[in-house]
Write a protein that holds these residues in place. Sequence first.
Motif, PDB file in Angstrom:
ATOM      1  N   ARG A  90       0.935  -1.295  -0.135  1.00  8.25           N
ATOM      2  CA  ARG A  90       0.000   0.082  -0.008  1.00  8.25           C
ATOM      3  C   ARG A  90       0.845   1.245   0.004  1.00  8.25           C
ATOM      4  O   ARG A  90       0.498   2.222  -0.857  1.00  8.25           O
ATOM      5  N   SER A  91       1.908   1.316   0.986  1.00  6.53           N
ATOM      6  CA  SER A  91       2.661   2.639   0.870  1.00  6.53           C
ATOM      7  C   SER A  91       3.466   2.743  -0.288  1.00  6.53           C
ATOM      8  O   SER A  91       3.614   3.641  -0.801  1.00  6.53           O
ATOM      9  N   ALA A  92       3.767   1.534  -0.849  1.00  2.00           N
ATOM     10  CA  ALA A  92       4.630   1.360  -2.229  1.00  2.00           C
ATOM     11  C   ALA A  92       3.904   2.197  -3.353  1.00  2.00           C
ATOM     12  O   ALA A  92       4.243   3.004  -4.239  1.00  2.00           O
ATOM     13  N   ARG A  93       2.476   1.863  -3.194  1.00  2.00           N
ATOM     14  CA  ARG A  93       1.575   2.620  -4.308  1.00  2.00           C
ATOM     15  C   ARG A  93       1.513   3.965  -4.224  1.00  2.00           C
ATOM     16  O   ARG A  93       1.382   4.712  -5.111  1.00  2.00           O
ATOM     17  N   ILE A  94       1.405   4.419  -2.737  1.00  5.35           N
ATOM     18  CA  ILE A  94       1.562   5.734  -2.455  1.00  5.35           C
ATOM     19  C   ILE A  94       2.525   6.524  -2.879  1.00  5.35           C
ATOM     20  O   ILE A  94       2.612   7.655  -3.531  1.00  5.35           O
ATOM     21  N   TYR A  95       3.804   6.111  -2.596  1.00  4.21           N
ATOM     22  CA  TYR A  95       4.883   6.675  -2.691  1.00  4.21           C
ATOM     23  C   TYR A  95       5.187   6.681  -4.313  1.00  4.21           C
ATOM     24  O   TYR A  95       5.797   7.593  -4.679  1.00  4.21           O
ATOM     25  N   GLY A  96       4.800   5.674  -5.030  1.00  4.06           N
ATOM     26  CA  GLY A  96       5.078   5.544  -6.581  1.00  4.06           C
ATOM     27  C   GLY A  96       4.239   6.535  -7.131  1.00  4.06           C
ATOM     28  O   GLY A  96       4.709   7.293  -8.178  1.00  4.06           O
ATOM     29  N   ALA A  97       2.943   6.755  -6.843  1.00  3.14           N
ATOM     30  CA  ALA A  97       2.080   7.960  -7.232  1.00  3.14           C
ATOM     31  C   ALA A  97       2.736   9.294  -6.937  1.00  3.14           C
ATOM     32  O   ALA A  97       2.591   9.798  -7.883  1.00  3.14           O
ATOM     33  N   GLU A  98       3.172   9.363  -5.552  1.00  4.04           N
ATOM     34  CA  GLU A  98       4.005  10.655  -5.507  1.00  4.04           C
ATOM     35  C   GLU A  98       5.140  10.902  -6.374  1.00  4.04           C
ATOM     36  O   GLU A  98       5.401  12.153  -6.893  1.00  4.04           O
ATOM     37  N   ALA A  99       5.896   9.902  -6.491  1.00  6.39           N
ATOM     38  CA  ALA A  99       7.070   9.870  -7.340  1.00  6.39           C
ATOM     39  C   ALA A  99       6.682  10.267  -8.836  1.00  6.39           C
ATOM     40  O   ALA A  99       7.435  11.031  -9.323  1.00  6.39           O
ATOM     41  N   ALA A 100       5.664   9.707  -9.425  1.00  2.00           N
ATOM     42  CA  ALA A 100       5.478   9.908 -10.757  1.00  2.00           C
ATOM     43  C   ALA A 100       4.821  11.239 -10.764  1.00  2.00           C
ATOM     44  O   ALA A 100       5.222  12.048 -11.874  1.00  2.00           O
ATOM     45  N   ARG A 101       4.170  11.787  -9.971  1.00  2.00           N
ATOM     46  CA  ARG A 101       3.536  13.307  -9.793  1.00  2.00           C
ATOM     47  C   ARG A 101       4.875  14.234  -9.793  1.00  2.00           C
ATOM     48  O   ARG A 101       5.148  15.184 -10.504  1.00  2.00           O
ATOM     49  N   ASP A 102       5.713  14.150  -8.900  1.00  4.63           N
ATOM     50  CA  ASP A 102       7.107  15.027  -8.610  1.00  4.63           C
ATOM     51  C   ASP A 102       8.118  14.731  -9.466  1.00  4.63           C
ATOM     52  O   ASP A 102       8.642  15.785  -9.942  1.00  4.63           O
ATOM     53  N   TRP A 103       8.270  13.628 -10.143  1.00  7.65           N
ATOM     54  CA  TRP A 103       9.364  13.318 -10.949  1.00  7.65           C
ATOM     55  C   TRP A 103       9.239  13.261 -12.511  1.00  7.65           C
ATOM     56  O   TRP A 103      10.257  13.077 -13.185  1.00  7.65           O
ATOM     57  N   GLY A 104       7.873  13.006 -12.760  1.00  7.86           N
ATOM     58  CA  GLY A 104       7.539  12.858 -14.270  1.00  7.86           C
ATOM     59  C   GLY A 104       7.584  14.247 -14.878  1.00  7.86           C
ATOM     60  O   GLY A 104       8.259  15.255 -14.443  1.00  7.86           O
TER      61      GLY A 104
END
Length: 118
Positions: A90-104
């Motif tokens: 669950r945390s990896a999904r949340i962190y992945g979404a944040e990373a895609a938003r911030d690093w995309g």
Amino acid sequence: MPGSDPSREEAIRRLDEQAAALEARTTREVPDHGSQAAGYGYRIMALLFGGVFVGVGFGAVVDFLVGSAPWGMIVGVLGGFAISIWLAVRSARIYGAEAARDWGPPRDLPDDAEDEDD
């Protein structure tokens, strides 16, 4: 330059200005993602270990109170492991979404190059 075409130089100057304007719109400061990614990894690792240790604790308490050794410990470890895996995913999904938003890529890229015909 002797013999150069003024209209060509003007076109090159306009292209340089357009390229600089496009670069200014699409370029942004990129933060250090290594430390942020390491932080995500440490948090997920803490979830995995924490869940197992909490399960061991609950299992030990159940074994002590009920006298069901070693079954309380076994169920506690397995339950803690299952819950920690669920929390880590669950945390990896949340962190992945944040990373895609911030690093995309920047979201304000133009669809088409604007033609400036004067």
